[in-house]
Design an enzyme around this catalytic site. Structure first.
Site, PDB file in Angstrom:
ATOM      1  N   GLU A  53       0.632  -1.498  -0.286  1.00 58.64           N
ATOM      2  CA  GLU A  53      -0.325  -0.356  -0.021  1.00 58.64           C
ATOM      3  C   GLU A  53       0.813   1.133   0.111  1.00 58.64           C
ATOM      4  OE1 GLU A  53      -1.528   1.372   3.595  1.00 58.64           O
ATOM      5  OE2 GLU A  53      -1.037  -0.271   4.520  1.00 58.64           O
ATOM      6  N   LYS A 110      -5.519  10.893   1.045  1.00 58.96           N
ATOM      7  CA  LYS A 110      -5.396   9.664   1.454  1.00 58.96           C
ATOM      8  C   LYS A 110      -6.831   9.344   0.765  1.00 58.96           C
ATOM      9  CE  LYS A 110      -6.869   8.251   5.778  1.00 58.96           C
ATOM     10  NZ  LYS A 110      -6.474   7.578   7.378  1.00 58.96           N
ATOM     11  N   ASP A 153     -16.924   5.964  13.351  1.00 58.12           N
ATOM     12  CA  ASP A 153     -15.951   5.849  12.929  1.00 58.12           C
ATOM     13  C   ASP A 153     -15.471   4.041  12.462  1.00 58.12           C
ATOM     14  OD1 ASP A 153     -13.530   6.293  10.950  1.00 58.12           O
ATOM     15  OD2 ASP A 153     -12.512   7.553  12.379  1.00 58.12           O
ATOM     16  N   SER A 159     -12.590   1.944   9.767  1.00 55.50           N
ATOM     17  CA  SER A 159     -12.181   2.454   8.844  1.00 55.50           C
ATOM     18  C   SER A 159     -12.868   1.674   7.821  1.00 55.50           C
ATOM     19  CB  SER A 159     -11.068   1.011   9.232  1.00 55.50           C
ATOM     20  OG  SER A 159     -10.515   1.461   7.957  1.00 55.50           O
ATOM     21  N   ALA A 160     -13.092   1.889   6.149  1.00 56.76           N
ATOM     22  CA  ALA A 160     -13.132   1.044   5.038  1.00 56.76           C
ATOM     23  C   ALA A 160     -12.596   0.298   4.649  1.00 56.76           C
ATOM     24  CB  ALA A 160     -12.803   2.127   3.625  1.00 56.76           C
ATOM     25  N   ASP A 161     -11.646  -0.061   5.622  1.00 54.13           N
ATOM     26  CA  ASP A 161     -10.351  -1.629   5.125  1.00 54.13           C
ATOM     27  C   ASP A 161     -11.586  -2.529   6.219  1.00 54.13           C
ATOM     28  OD1 ASP A 161      -8.607   0.181   4.975  1.00 54.13           O
ATOM     29  OD2 ASP A 161      -7.512  -0.502   7.003  1.00 54.13           O
ATOM     30  N   LYS A 213      -4.369  -2.116  13.807  1.00 54.20           N
ATOM     31  CA  LYS A 213      -3.841  -1.344  14.343  1.00 54.20           C
ATOM     32  C   LYS A 213      -4.497  -0.962  16.143  1.00 54.20           C
ATOM     33  CE  LYS A 213      -4.298   2.839  11.973  1.00 54.20           C
ATOM     34  NZ  LYS A 213      -4.509   1.937  10.624  1.00 54.20           N
TER      35      LYS A 213
HETATM   36  N1  PSU Z   1      -0.581   0.829   8.741  1.00 57.65           N
HETATM   37  C1  PSU Z   1      -0.183   1.248   9.265  1.00 57.65           C
HETATM   38  N2  PSU Z   1       0.528   2.661   9.288  1.00 57.65           N
HETATM   39  C2  PSU Z   1      -0.998   2.718   8.045  1.00 57.65           C
HETATM   40  C3  PSU Z   1      -2.481   2.763   7.865  1.00 57.65           C
HETATM   41  C4  PSU Z   1      -2.152   1.511   8.950  1.00 57.65           C
HETATM   42  O1  PSU Z   1       1.485   0.779  10.172  1.00 57.65           O
HETATM   43  O2  PSU Z   1      -1.124   4.188   7.912  1.00 57.65           O
HETATM   44  C5  PSU Z   1      -2.883   3.509   6.889  1.00 57.65           C
HETATM   45  C6  PSU Z   1      -3.324   2.005   6.436  1.00 57.65           C
HETATM   46  O3  PSU Z   1      -3.341   2.747   5.064  1.00 57.65           O
HETATM   47  C7  PSU Z   1      -5.467   2.061   6.520  1.00 57.65           C
HETATM   48  C8  PSU Z   1      -6.061   3.020   7.150  1.00 57.65           C
HETATM   49  O4  PSU Z   1      -5.841   1.715   5.722  1.00 57.65           O
HETATM   50  O5  PSU Z   1      -4.126   3.995   7.698  1.00 57.65           O
HETATM   51  C9  PSU Z   1      -6.807   2.946   7.980  1.00 57.65           C
HETATM   52  O6  PSU Z   1      -7.143   4.773   8.096  1.00 57.65           O
HETATM   53  P1  PSU Z   1      -8.953   5.104   8.578  1.00 57.65           P
HETATM   54  O7  PSU Z   1      -8.659   4.051   9.696  1.00 57.65           O
HETATM   55  O8  PSU Z   1      -8.919   6.498   8.533  1.00 57.65           O
HETATM   56  O9  PSU Z   1      -9.188   3.931   7.980  1.00 57.65           O
HETATM   57 MN    MN Z   2     -12.029   6.318   9.305  1.00 59.69          MN
END
Ligand code: PSU
Ligand code: MN
Length: 308
Positions: free
Chosen positions: A27, A88, A140, A142-144, A161
């Site tokens: 990524e 992003k 909130d 993540s879309a993941d 995380k």
């Molecule tokens: N894991 C890491 N560093 C990062 C991320 C994940 O070690 O920066 C990023 C990934 O791209 C993940 C994103 O998809 O953070 C998630 O962001 P959000 O919570 O806004 O969906």
């Molecule tokens: Mn988010």
């Protein structure tokens, strides 16, 4: 008239996919928003180098000047890693970036989506997005999560995380019917630490079994991804007791600063880096390298199993 696909697949990646050479997707948000400069560029290029040294082809994915690209060149990675204007992008921002000509780091969600569109089966990252603390009120998450429910790919991460509500994240993946396997562990990893305090739903001990899991999942008609939870080597992990306090403080700082939405994750990761004197950064790099090594082995098994 139909719109031609705006996706660009680098010739080296396309050739590897045709030849059955293992390919590992990487990524770009991790280096555009997750890691500080200049370390971000170094880690991104080193990740690619490790994939190559293990006999596979890296496909770093991001949006370069409006072109969603599978297999960014080193020059493109360098450009994205050093530009403040880079946004992003999750899946919903991809077409927008294409239409406006913007450059963007792709999140796990967007990277998995583009990797799959190009025919890649394996993706290595650091830590997965998930359900944020307080999500019952803020919504909130993540879309993941939803992307992994819809994208048939093996994602190797070191768990969600550490800033996230892990119990809620595991519940959501259960609801979304996404298999999660611990690699040689019965504990769900906690990103900077090997054990999040939660068990992992299942365990597999070899790359061949992981490859077989994806193939069997697909053969059954299941369309979700497969999450491989690969713990950070214990020699590289942060002190779990210290991490707890640091994460709490990072959240307090985020609330005080009024941070929300897409900015939340980068803000928290940076607050933790400062609070640990950079040790979280070293842990992040170590676990990322460990995930890349496993992803290459899984990609190799998948390439062999398809050939056979
Ligand atoms: N894991 C890491 N560093 C990062 C991320 C994940 O070690 O920066 C990023 C990934 O791209 C993940 C994103 O998809 O953070 C998630 O962001 P959000 O919570 O806004 O969906
Ligand atoms: Mn988010």
């Amino acid at each position: 008239m139909s719109t031609p696909s705006p996706l660009r697949v680098a010739p080296e990646v396309a050739a590897a996919l045709v030849a059955g050479t293992p390919v590992v997707a990487l990524e770009s948000t991790i280096f555009t928003h997750g890691l500080p400069r200049p370390r971000n560029l170094e880690v991104a290029l080193d990740g690619e180098e490790r994939v190559r040294a293990a006999g596979a082809v890296p496909a770093t994915i991001g949006v370069h000047r409006g072109v969603p690209t599978v297999g960014l060149s080193a020059a493109q990675v360098e450009e994205l890693s050093g530009d403040d204007a880079v946004t992003k992008a999750s899946i919903r921002e991809l077409a927008l970036a294409a239409v406006t000509g913007a450059s963007a780091g792709t999140t796990i969600a967007a990277t998995a989506f583009l990797a799959r569109a190009a025919g890649i089966d394996v993706f290595a990252t650091g830590g997965l997005g998930g359900v944020h603390h307080g999500a019952a009120a803020t919504f909130d998450e993540s879309a993941d999560l939803v992307a992994m429910a819809r994208t048939s790919i093996v994602l190797v991460s070191s768990g969600a995380k550490a800033i996230l509500d892990i119990a809620a994240t595991l519940e959501r993946f259960e609801t979304l019917s996404v298999p999660i396997v611990g690699y040689r562990t019965d504990r769900y990893p906690g990103f900077y630490v090997a054990d999040s305090g939660h068990p992992v739903p299942a365990r597999l001990d070899t790359p061949a079994e992981i490859a077989a899991l994806l193939r069997t999942h697909r053969a059954l008609g299941a369309t979700s991804g497969v999450l491989v939870a690969n713990p950070i080597p214990t020699a590289d992990q942060l002190d779990p007791a210290e991490l707890d306090a640091v994460v709490r403080q990072a959240w307090a700082d985020a609330h005080a600063a009024g941070v929300s939405g897409q900015a939340t994750t980068p803000f928290l990761l940076d607050a933790i880096r400062r609070a640990t004197g950079g040790r979280s950064l070293e842990a992040n790099v170590a676990l990322y390298r460990n995930n890349i090594a496993l992803a290459v082995e899984v990609a190799r098994e998948l390439a062999t199993q398809s050939a056979g």
